[in-house]
Design an enzyme around this catalytic site. Sequence first.
Site, PDB file in Angstrom:
ATOM      1  N   ASP A 206       0.867  -1.181   0.000  1.00  0.00           N
ATOM      2  CA  ASP A 206       0.000   0.000   0.000  1.00  0.00           C
ATOM      3  C   ASP A 206       0.908   1.237   0.000  1.00  0.00           C
ATOM      4  OD1 ASP A 206      -2.051   1.786   0.274  1.00  0.00           O
ATOM      5  OD2 ASP A 206      -2.638   1.188   2.288  1.00  0.00           O
TER       6      ASP A 206
ATOM      7  N   LYS B 299      -1.611  -1.694  -4.274  1.00  0.00           N
ATOM      8  CA  LYS B 299      -2.521  -0.536  -4.367  1.00  0.00           C
ATOM      9  C   LYS B 299      -1.661   0.662  -4.765  1.00  0.00           C
ATOM     10  CE  LYS B 299      -5.357  -1.737  -0.303  1.00  0.00           C
ATOM     11  NZ  LYS B 299      -5.769  -1.242   1.031  1.00  0.00           N
TER      12      LYS B 299
HETATM   13  P1  IMP Z   1       2.125  -0.538   3.691  1.00  0.00           P
HETATM   14  O1  IMP Z   1       3.256  -0.580   4.681  1.00  0.00           O
HETATM   15  O2  IMP Z   1       1.319   0.740   3.810  1.00  0.00           O
HETATM   16  O3  IMP Z   1       2.555  -0.796   2.261  1.00  0.00           O
HETATM   17  O4  IMP Z   1       1.091  -1.631   4.115  1.00  0.00           O
HETATM   18  C1  IMP Z   1       1.329  -2.940   3.855  1.00  0.00           C
HETATM   19  C2  IMP Z   1       0.740  -3.828   4.936  1.00  0.00           C
HETATM   20  O5  IMP Z   1      -0.497  -3.322   5.444  1.00  0.00           O
HETATM   21  C3  IMP Z   1       0.438  -5.161   4.309  1.00  0.00           C
HETATM   22  O6  IMP Z   1       1.468  -6.066   4.644  1.00  0.00           O
HETATM   23  C4  IMP Z   1      -0.866  -5.563   4.934  1.00  0.00           C
HETATM   24  O7  IMP Z   1      -0.608  -6.392   6.043  1.00  0.00           O
HETATM   25  C5  IMP Z   1      -1.500  -4.316   5.433  1.00  0.00           C
HETATM   26  N1  IMP Z   1      -2.591  -3.875   4.530  1.00  0.00           N
HETATM   27  C6  IMP Z   1      -2.573  -2.882   3.626  1.00  0.00           C
HETATM   28  N2  IMP Z   1      -3.743  -2.763   2.983  1.00  0.00           N
HETATM   29  C7  IMP Z   1      -4.535  -3.745   3.491  1.00  0.00           C
HETATM   30  C8  IMP Z   1      -5.884  -4.171   3.195  1.00  0.00           C
HETATM   31  O8  IMP Z   1      -6.604  -3.623   2.331  1.00  0.00           O
HETATM   32  N3  IMP Z   1      -6.341  -5.231   3.919  1.00  0.00           N
HETATM   33  C9  IMP Z   1      -5.590  -5.879   4.860  1.00  0.00           C
HETATM   34  N4  IMP Z   1      -4.331  -5.515   5.144  1.00  0.00           N
HETATM   35  C10 IMP Z   1      -3.811  -4.455   4.470  1.00  0.00           C
END
Ligand code: IMP
Length: 189
Positions: A114, A142
């Site tokens: 994300d 995403k």
């Molecule tokens: P980032 O550090 O913002 O890239 O988030 C990544 C982590 O957040 C992933 O490993 C997921 O565990 C969690 N995450 C992000 N989006 C979602 C979602 O839509 N559903 C469930 N977990 C999410």
Amino acid sequence: MSPSATEPEGPKSRLGRVLVSGAAIAERVRAMGAEIGKDHAGRTLHVVIVLEGAGVFGADLARAIAPGVDVKLHFVRASSYGQGTCSSGRVRVNGGGSLALADSHVLLVDDIVDSGRTARLLLDRLHRAGPRSVRFAALLSKPSGRVVEVRVDYYGFEIPDEFVVGYGMDHAGAFRDLPDIRVLVPAPF
Ligand code: IMP
Ligand code: MG
């Protein structure tokens, strides 16, 4: 006993449309495994799975990698969400501190990219272990949420900026067991 009209709705009422079916996931994971197998043929590959979210995907992906690769499994734990559907922006990691990956080929496996913060932090850690190569596989991306740049070498599907559950992914601990990936409907208040 039938539920009364005033009984609060259960967590299942938050489940929205199916974004990726279990059958589509299985087909994509097979193709990703074949590609990873081709790129690492004849090597030992250390697969590092990020718990809890990528536990289901990681288990399937590891078994889809061609038999010509000697796969070793490792697990680390990372979290940034707590009970909500918005990242706290702070990533907590534990496990993996003692991974001996010097001169190894490494594949990091996560469920969703994300903001990119979780992947960036874990990739930086893995690089510090002095591996021969590090690649990154993520089931979902995403792109609209990206804050930190990360290269995803193998990914399953790009999805819109919606919170999803199922196939290992949770909301407050629920829904990891669902075979499909589904959108979580926002709470009514
Ligand atoms: P980032 O550090 O913002 O890239 O988030 C990544 C982590 O957040 C992933 O490993 C997921 O565990 C969690 N995450 C992000 N989006 C979602 C979602 O839509 N559903 C469930 N977990 C999410
Ligand atoms: Mg995660």
